[in-house]
Design a protein around this motif. Structure first.
Motif, PDB file in Angstrom:
ATOM      1  N   THR A 141       0.841  -1.196   0.000  1.00 37.80           N
ATOM      2  CA  THR A 141       0.000   0.000   0.000  1.00 37.80           C
ATOM      3  C   THR A 141       0.873   1.241   0.000  1.00 37.80           C
ATOM      4  OG1 THR A 141      -1.733  -1.142   1.253  1.00 37.80           O
ATOM      5  CG2 THR A 141      -1.817   1.262   1.216  1.00 37.80           C
ATOM      6  N   ASP A 142       0.592   2.153  -0.899  1.00 36.71           N
ATOM      7  CA  ASP A 142       1.257   3.454  -0.891  1.00 36.71           C
ATOM      8  C   ASP A 142       0.602   4.284   0.208  1.00 36.71           C
ATOM      9  OD1 ASP A 142       1.920   6.188  -1.366  1.00 36.71           O
ATOM     10  OD2 ASP A 142       2.440   5.715  -3.428  1.00 36.71           O
ATOM     11  N   LEU A 143       1.345   4.555   1.279  1.00 36.15           N
ATOM     12  CA  LEU A 143       0.771   5.248   2.431  1.00 36.15           C
ATOM     13  C   LEU A 143       0.302   6.652   2.086  1.00 36.15           C
ATOM     14  CD1 LEU A 143       3.285   4.150   5.229  1.00 36.15           C
ATOM     15  CD2 LEU A 143       0.892   3.455   4.998  1.00 36.15           C
ATOM     16  N   GLU A 144       0.908   7.276   1.088  1.00 40.20           N
ATOM     17  CA  GLU A 144       0.566   8.657   0.782  1.00 40.20           C
ATOM     18  C   GLU A 144      -0.634   8.778  -0.150  1.00 40.20           C
ATOM     19  OE1 GLU A 144       3.877  11.094  -0.221  1.00 40.20           O
ATOM     20  OE2 GLU A 144       5.007  10.536   1.588  1.00 40.20           O
ATOM     21  N   THR A 145      -0.823   7.790  -1.033  1.00 38.58           N
ATOM     22  CA  THR A 145      -1.971   7.837  -1.948  1.00 38.58           C
ATOM     23  C   THR A 145      -3.081   6.876  -1.545  1.00 38.58           C
ATOM     24  OG1 THR A 145      -1.082   6.127  -3.423  1.00 38.58           O
ATOM     25  CG2 THR A 145      -0.402   8.407  -3.830  1.00 38.58           C
ATOM     26  N   GLY A 146      -2.739   5.874  -0.718  1.00 32.43           N
ATOM     27  CA  GLY A 146      -3.715   4.872  -0.315  1.00 32.43           C
ATOM     28  C   GLY A 146      -3.937   3.782  -1.348  1.00 32.43           C
ATOM     29  N   GLN A 147      -3.193   3.805  -2.437  1.00 33.10           N
ATOM     30  CA  GLN A 147      -3.374   2.824  -3.501  1.00 33.10           C
ATOM     31  C   GLN A 147      -2.708   1.490  -3.148  1.00 33.10           C
ATOM     32  OE1 GLN A 147      -1.816   4.775  -7.007  1.00 33.10           O
ATOM     33  NE2 GLN A 147      -3.777   5.782  -7.440  1.00 33.10           N
ATOM     34  N   ASP A 148      -3.426   0.395  -3.442  1.00 32.18           N
ATOM     35  CA  ASP A 148      -2.910  -0.958  -3.217  1.00 32.18           C
ATOM     36  C   ASP A 148      -2.485  -1.579  -4.541  1.00 32.18           C
ATOM     37  OD1 ASP A 148      -3.435  -0.811  -0.525  1.00 32.18           O
ATOM     38  OD2 ASP A 148      -5.377  -1.799  -0.665  1.00 32.18           O
ATOM     39  N   ARG A 149      -1.497  -2.464  -4.454  1.00 33.25           N
ATOM     40  CA  ARG A 149      -1.129  -3.263  -5.619  1.00 33.25           C
ATOM     41  C   ARG A 149      -0.481  -4.554  -5.139  1.00 33.25           C
ATOM     42  NH1 ARG A 149       3.869  -0.711  -8.942  1.00 33.25           N
ATOM     43  NH2 ARG A 149       3.526  -2.694 -10.025  1.00 33.25           N
ATOM     44  N   TRP A 150      -0.603  -5.580  -5.951  1.00 30.18           N
ATOM     45  CA  TRP A 150       0.013  -6.864  -5.649  1.00 30.18           C
ATOM     46  C   TRP A 150       1.306  -6.990  -6.440  1.00 30.18           C
ATOM     47  CZ3 TRP A 150      -1.688 -10.301  -2.033  1.00 30.18           C
ATOM     48  CH2 TRP A 150      -2.973 -10.088  -1.513  1.00 30.18           C
ATOM     49  N   ILE A 151       2.350  -7.476  -5.781  1.00 30.09           N
ATOM     50  CA  ILE A 151       3.614  -7.727  -6.476  1.00 30.09           C
ATOM     51  C   ILE A 151       4.107  -9.127  -6.116  1.00 30.09           C
ATOM     52  CG2 ILE A 151       4.291  -5.293  -6.569  1.00 30.09           C
ATOM     53  CD1 ILE A 151       6.192  -5.845  -4.252  1.00 30.09           C
ATOM     54  N   ASP A 152       4.819  -9.731  -7.054  1.00 26.61           N
ATOM     55  CA  ASP A 152       5.382 -11.066  -6.844  1.00 26.61           C
ATOM     56  C   ASP A 152       6.841 -10.918  -6.416  1.00 26.61           C
ATOM     57  OD1 ASP A 152       6.107 -13.681  -6.789  1.00 26.61           O
ATOM     58  OD2 ASP A 152       5.872 -14.053  -8.945  1.00 26.61           O
ATOM     59  N   THR A 153       7.087 -10.967  -5.113  1.00 21.97           N
ATOM     60  CA  THR A 153       8.449 -10.756  -4.606  1.00 21.97           C
ATOM     61  C   THR A 153       9.361 -11.951  -4.889  1.00 21.97           C
ATOM     62  OG1 THR A 153       7.906 -11.635  -2.400  1.00 21.97           O
ATOM     63  CG2 THR A 153       7.580  -9.276  -2.768  1.00 21.97           C
ATOM     64  N   SER A 154       8.772 -13.069  -5.320  1.00 21.63           N
ATOM     65  CA  SER A 154       9.625 -14.205  -5.664  1.00 21.63           C
ATOM     66  C   SER A 154      10.317 -13.994  -7.014  1.00 21.63           C
ATOM     67  CB  SER A 154       8.806 -15.497  -5.715  1.00 21.63           C
ATOM     68  OG  SER A 154       7.842 -15.440  -6.761  1.00 21.63           O
ATOM     69  N   SER A 155       9.869 -12.971  -7.753  1.00 16.44           N
ATOM     70  CA  SER A 155      10.460 -12.653  -9.049  1.00 16.44           C
ATOM     71  C   SER A 155      11.744 -11.843  -8.856  1.00 16.44           C
ATOM     72  CB  SER A 155       9.476 -11.858  -9.912  1.00 16.44           C
ATOM     73  OG  SER A 155      10.123 -11.314 -11.044  1.00 16.44           O
ATOM     74  N   LYS A 156      12.841 -12.370  -9.322  1.00 17.98           N
ATOM     75  CA  LYS A 156      14.116 -11.661  -9.232  1.00 17.98           C
ATOM     76  C   LYS A 156      14.067 -10.355 -10.002  1.00 17.98           C
ATOM     77  CE  LYS A 156      19.087 -12.332  -9.970  1.00 17.98           C
ATOM     78  NZ  LYS A 156      20.122 -13.273 -10.459  1.00 17.98           N
ATOM     79  N   ARG A 157      13.363 -10.359 -11.113  1.00 20.29           N
ATOM     80  CA  ARG A 157      13.239  -9.144 -11.920  1.00 20.29           C
ATOM     81  C   ARG A 157      12.533  -8.036 -11.150  1.00 20.29           C
ATOM     82  NH1 ARG A 157       9.314  -7.157 -14.984  1.00 20.29           N
ATOM     83  NH2 ARG A 157       8.055  -9.056 -14.700  1.00 20.29           N
ATOM     84  N   VAL A 158      11.495  -8.395 -10.404  1.00 23.59           N
ATOM     85  CA  VAL A 158      10.760  -7.403  -9.611  1.00 23.59           C
ATOM     86  C   VAL A 158      11.659  -6.826  -8.525  1.00 23.59           C
ATOM     87  CG1 VAL A 158       8.879  -7.093  -7.951  1.00 23.59           C
ATOM     88  CG2 VAL A 158       8.481  -8.380 -10.058  1.00 23.59           C
ATOM     89  N   ARG A 159      12.393  -7.689  -7.837  1.00 26.41           N
ATOM     90  CA  ARG A 159      13.274  -7.220  -6.765  1.00 26.41           C
ATOM     91  C   ARG A 159      14.385  -6.338  -7.325  1.00 26.41           C
ATOM     92  NH1 ARG A 159      13.012 -12.670  -5.396  1.00 26.41           N
ATOM     93  NH2 ARG A 159      15.244 -12.927  -5.806  1.00 26.41           N
ATOM     94  N   GLN A 160      14.920  -6.720  -8.470  1.00 21.94           N
ATOM     95  CA  GLN A 160      15.976  -5.917  -9.091  1.00 21.94           C
ATOM     96  C   GLN A 160      15.449  -4.562  -9.550  1.00 21.94           C
ATOM     97  OE1 GLN A 160      17.453  -8.536 -12.161  1.00 21.94           O
ATOM     98  NE2 GLN A 160      19.105  -9.344 -10.862  1.00 21.94           N
ATOM     99  N   ALA A 161      14.214  -4.547 -10.041  1.00 20.21           N
ATOM    100  CA  ALA A 161      13.617  -3.290 -10.503  1.00 20.21           C
ATOM    101  C   ALA A 161      13.471  -2.300  -9.349  1.00 20.21           C
ATOM    102  CB  ALA A 161      12.262  -3.553 -11.151  1.00 20.21           C
ATOM    103  N   LEU A 162      13.040  -2.810  -8.181  1.00 19.04           N
ATOM    104  CA  LEU A 162      12.925  -1.936  -7.017  1.00 19.04           C
ATOM    105  C   LEU A 162      14.289  -1.429  -6.588  1.00 19.04           C
ATOM    106  CD1 LEU A 162      11.380  -0.610  -4.695  1.00 19.04           C
ATOM    107  CD2 LEU A 162      11.639  -2.741  -3.398  1.00 19.04           C
ATOM    108  N   GLY A 163      15.280  -2.332  -6.577  1.00 17.56           N
ATOM    109  CA  GLY A 163      16.629  -1.919  -6.203  1.00 17.56           C
ATOM    110  C   GLY A 163      17.185  -0.855  -7.125  1.00 17.56           C
ATOM    111  N   LYS A 164      16.932  -0.993  -8.433  1.00 17.65           N
ATOM    112  CA  LYS A 164      17.412  -0.005  -9.400  1.00 17.65           C
ATOM    113  C   LYS A 164      16.697   1.319  -9.218  1.00 17.65           C
ATOM    114  CE  LYS A 164      18.280   0.725 -14.326  1.00 17.65           C
ATOM    115  NZ  LYS A 164      17.821   2.127 -14.276  1.00 17.65           N
ATOM    116  N   TRP A 165      15.374   1.257  -8.963  1.00 13.92           N
ATOM    117  CA  TRP A 165      14.622   2.489  -8.725  1.00 13.92           C
ATOM    118  C   TRP A 165      15.203   3.251  -7.545  1.00 13.92           C
ATOM    119  CZ3 TRP A 165      11.828   3.497  -4.181  1.00 13.92           C
ATOM    120  CH2 TRP A 165      11.089   4.692  -4.187  1.00 13.92           C
TER     121      TRP A 165
END
Length: 292
Positions: free
Chosen positions: A225-249
């Motif tokens: 949940t984005d605490l500032e906007t209140g928006q929810d989203r589901w993410i697959d943390t088992s995906s290496k690509r997803v984790r790498q994308a967050l790290g790069k961001w």
């Protein structure tokens, strides 16, 4: 928060941060922040080691030997705390909530300021100015600031650092020292406002973040949940690509933020909530003391 609980928390923070400012930061704070300027006192003959930039050429010409200007430090300063009260400060996964560390850091700076006979004030901001507390001296004022840090309830949830900097620059006419305390999770461009503020005042920025702002563990499907906007989203943390994308961001935004601080000539330190903020402040104070 109940009044009795608030009093207990204020007292706890007072004991810890007042001790830190008395026993650890006293010398470093004084040497790092030497007052808002220097006033002319007198002229005397040049001595070996004097800065040639202080030579009074008019007096030197009259006496046919070098004289220098002597200045006295204006000790009393005004210190302002610009405190981010957006909802992202409520996040805490790898340590206390960010707002708790922000409160302790602010209180430590405040007690250090009054021990040096400085006035201190505060600006709370989200994506608007939430509250302005004019600078004053004294323990009663510091305890009021701490109570506000612990119990203040902002109207808005977002973050706009530029709004805070522009308001601060307009509101404080005389040069002062200000600490900008935030996690710096802000989608707005505050670089111009920071540069203008730094040109008029002595600005120090301190980023307080949670490690989970930067990385996520492999725990499978997760709802965030984005605490500032209140928006929810589901993410697959088992995906290496997803984790790498967050790290790069996170890496990219940290690099961009550091570049903005450097170009604006703002001293900057970053500390996570599971780290020792005392060490971070000491490093900052000593660096500034040496630089001066």
């Amino acid at each position: 928060m109940e009044a009795s609980e608030l009093i207990k928390r204020i007292r706890k923070i007072e004991i810890k941060t007042r001790g830190l400012s008395s026993n650890i930061f006293a010398g470093e704070y004084h040497s790092a922040f030497k007052g808002r300027g220097m006033t002319f006192a007198e002229v005397r003959e040049y001595q070996y080691g004097d800065d040639i930039r202080d030579i009074d050429w008019n007096v030197t010409a009259r006496h046919n030997r070098p004289f220098v200007k002597v200045y006295e430090e204006e000790r009393e300063m005004t210190v302002m705390l610009l405190v981010d009260v957006s909802r992202s400060r409520l996040f805490g996964a790898e340590g206390p909530e960010k707002r708790e560390m922000i409160a302790e850091v602010a209180a430590t700076i405040a007690f250090s300021a009054i021990q040096n006979n400085d006035k201190i004030g505060m600006i709370f901001f989200s994506d608007k100015i939430e509250k302005f507390i004019p600078p004053k001296k004294g323990k009663r004022h510091i305890l009021f600031l701490i109570s506000q840090l612990l119990d203040f309830k902002p109207e808005n949830t977002g973050t706009d650092i530029g709004v805070a900097l522009r308001y601060f620059t307009d509101a404080l006419k005389k040069r002062c020292t200000t600490f900008l305390l935030s996690d710096f999770i802000d989608t707005h461009d505050y670089s111009k406002a920071l540069s203008i503020a730094s040109g008029k005042h002595d600005v120090i920025a301190m980023q307080i973040y949670d490690k989970r702002d930067a990385t996520i563990p492999d725990v499978g499907l997760m709802r965030i949940t984005d605490l500032e906007t209140g928006q929810d989203r589901w993410i697959d943390t088992s995906s290496k690509r997803v984790r790498q994308a967050l790290g790069k961001w996170w890496y990219d935004r940290q690099q961009e933020m550091t570049a903005v601080m450097r170009s604006s000539k703002v001293d900057f330190v970053s500390v996570s909530t599971d780290e020792d903020y005392v060490r971070a402040l000491m490093t900052l104070f000593r660096k500034r003391g040496v630089a001066r």
